[in-house]
Motif scaffolding. Structure first.
Motif, mmCIF file in Angstrom:
data_model
loop_
_atom_site.group_PDB
_atom_site.id
_atom_site.type_symbol
_atom_site.label_atom_id
_atom_site.label_comp_id
_atom_site.label_asym_id
_atom_site.label_seq_id
_atom_site.Cartn_x
_atom_site.Cartn_y
_atom_site.Cartn_z
ATOM 1 N N PHE A 27 8.613 3.019 6.360
ATOM 2 C CA PHE A 27 8.376 3.722 4.737
ATOM 3 C C PHE A 27 9.003 3.551 4.184
ATOM 4 C CE2 PHE A 27 5.470 4.860 8.447
ATOM 5 C CZ PHE A 27 4.050 5.028 8.439
ATOM 6 N N SER A 28 8.880 3.613 2.259
ATOM 7 C CA SER A 28 9.768 3.817 1.773
ATOM 8 C C SER A 28 10.284 5.580 1.106
ATOM 9 C CB SER A 28 9.726 3.165 0.197
ATOM 10 O OG SER A 28 9.796 1.972 0.686
ATOM 11 N N GLU A 29 10.636 5.700 0.593
ATOM 12 C CA GLU A 29 10.932 7.340 0.137
ATOM 13 C C GLU A 29 9.554 7.470 -0.804
ATOM 14 O OE1 GLU A 29 13.019 9.767 0.773
ATOM 15 O OE2 GLU A 29 14.078 8.307 2.675
ATOM 16 N N PRO A 30 9.707 8.717 -0.678
ATOM 17 C CA PRO A 30 7.923 9.178 -1.494
ATOM 18 C C PRO A 30 8.709 9.245 -2.809
ATOM 19 C CG PRO A 30 8.860 10.660 0.228
ATOM 20 C CD PRO A 30 9.442 9.781 0.522
ATOM 21 N N ALA A 59 3.013 12.613 -5.078
ATOM 22 C CA ALA A 59 3.369 12.012 -4.229
ATOM 23 C C ALA A 59 2.984 10.506 -3.712
ATOM 24 C CB ALA A 59 3.869 12.793 -3.224
ATOM 25 N N VAL A 60 4.073 9.796 -4.050
ATOM 26 C CA VAL A 60 3.426 8.230 -3.735
ATOM 27 C C VAL A 60 4.847 7.515 -2.227
ATOM 28 C CG1 VAL A 60 3.403 6.076 -4.488
ATOM 29 C CG2 VAL A 60 2.349 7.913 -5.797
ATOM 30 N N ASP A 105 0.665 -0.811 0.127
ATOM 31 C CA ASP A 105 -0.007 0.145 0.014
ATOM 32 C C ASP A 105 0.572 1.004 -0.057
ATOM 33 O OD1 ASP A 105 -2.305 -1.236 0.128
ATOM 34 O OD2 ASP A 105 -2.157 -1.867 1.886
ATOM 35 N N ALA A 106 0.410 2.851 -0.210
ATOM 36 C CA ALA A 106 1.272 3.559 -0.584
ATOM 37 C C ALA A 106 0.297 4.925 -0.123
ATOM 38 C CB ALA A 106 1.427 3.708 -1.587
ATOM 39 N N ILE A 107 1.181 5.749 0.637
ATOM 40 C CA ILE A 107 0.262 7.396 0.640
ATOM 41 C C ILE A 107 -0.532 7.748 -0.302
ATOM 42 C CG2 ILE A 107 0.447 9.310 2.201
ATOM 43 C CD1 ILE A 107 2.254 7.792 4.729
ATOM 44 N N HIS A 108 -0.992 8.599 -0.744
ATOM 45 C CA HIS A 108 -0.701 8.865 -2.244
ATOM 46 C C HIS A 108 -1.518 10.181 -1.773
ATOM 47 C CE1 HIS A 108 -3.003 9.128 -6.714
ATOM 48 N NE2 HIS A 108 -1.483 9.220 -6.489
ATOM 49 N N VAL A 109 -0.559 11.458 -2.491
ATOM 50 C CA VAL A 109 -0.799 12.789 -2.148
ATOM 51 C C VAL A 109 -0.754 13.235 -3.832
ATOM 52 C CG1 VAL A 109 -0.687 14.881 -1.331
ATOM 53 C CG2 VAL A 109 0.366 13.070 0.445
ATOM 54 N N MET A 110 -2.365 14.200 -3.935
ATOM 55 C CA MET A 110 -2.564 14.765 -5.191
ATOM 56 C C MET A 110 -2.405 16.114 -4.458
ATOM 57 S SD MET A 110 -5.127 12.031 -6.283
ATOM 58 C CE MET A 110 -5.196 11.500 -4.615
ATOM 59 N N ALA A 111 -1.233 17.376 -4.974
ATOM 60 C CA ALA A 111 -1.650 18.414 -4.711
ATOM 61 C C ALA A 111 -1.345 19.119 -6.103
ATOM 62 C CB ALA A 111 0.380 18.790 -3.705
ATOM 63 N N GLU A 112 -2.642 20.346 -5.914
ATOM 64 C CA GLU A 112 -2.245 21.353 -7.293
ATOM 65 C C GLU A 112 -2.445 22.880 -6.841
ATOM 66 O OE1 GLU A 112 -6.179 21.441 -10.034
ATOM 67 O OE2 GLU A 112 -5.783 19.697 -9.231
#
Length: 157
Positions: free
Chosen positions: A142-145, A129-130, A113-120
């Motif tokens: 946590f892996s590097e994004p 960023a994943v 799984d991953a944290i997904h950030v959608m920035a605008e």
């Protein structure tokens, strides 16, 4: 980077680019941090939005999960929550300089799984960023994004 050799003929553009990058970095870093904290504390996190106002205030935006009374958390429709967040952020876009939505995704090719950030940003820049994660014997790892091009949803072209 040697700034003396990278002079640009339009310093205003350079300053604006730095502001956009700083704004997006602030949103991405905060979103990744909030999601990681929630994972460590609760083992999961709900999708949330972050906004950066014209006054440089960073605020969190949440939407109610689409559940029926009595349903368990595992039945939450995270995709609907993400859509609701984007709709809410789009309705508030005139009040904000930048915004982001953070959610949990699955990366089948990595079986994690991953944290997904959608920035605008209101200037038209969008980035995602994943940050893959997994639960290890010692706790959350946590892996590097990594960054990828984003989709413009809140401030469409």
């Amino acid at each position: 980077m040697d700034h003396a050799t990278t002079e640009t003929p339009q310093p205003e553009q350079s300053e604006n680019d730095k502001l956009v990058q700083d704004d997006l970095n602030k949103l991405l870093g905060t979103a990744l941090g909030v999601a990681a904290e929630q994972l460590e504390a609760h083992g999961a996190f709900l999708p949330v939005g972050l906004i950066l106002t014209h006054d440089d205030e960073l605020n969190m935006v949440a939407v109610a999960p689409n559940t029926v009374d009595g349903e368990e958390e595992s039945d939450l429709d995270a995709d609907a929550m993400v859509a609701d967040l984007f709709e809410a952020l789009g309705q508030q876009r005139e009040q904000n300089r930048a915004a982001a939505v953070v959610c949990d995704i699955h990366l089948p090719e990595d079986a994690t799984d991953a944290i997904h950030v959608m920035a605008e940003h209101s200037t038209g820049v969008a980035v995602s960023a994943v940050r893959p994660y997994r639960q290890g014997a010692e706790g959350w790892e946590f892996s590097e994004p990594f960054l990828e091009a984003g989709e413009k949803v809140i401030w469409p072209a």
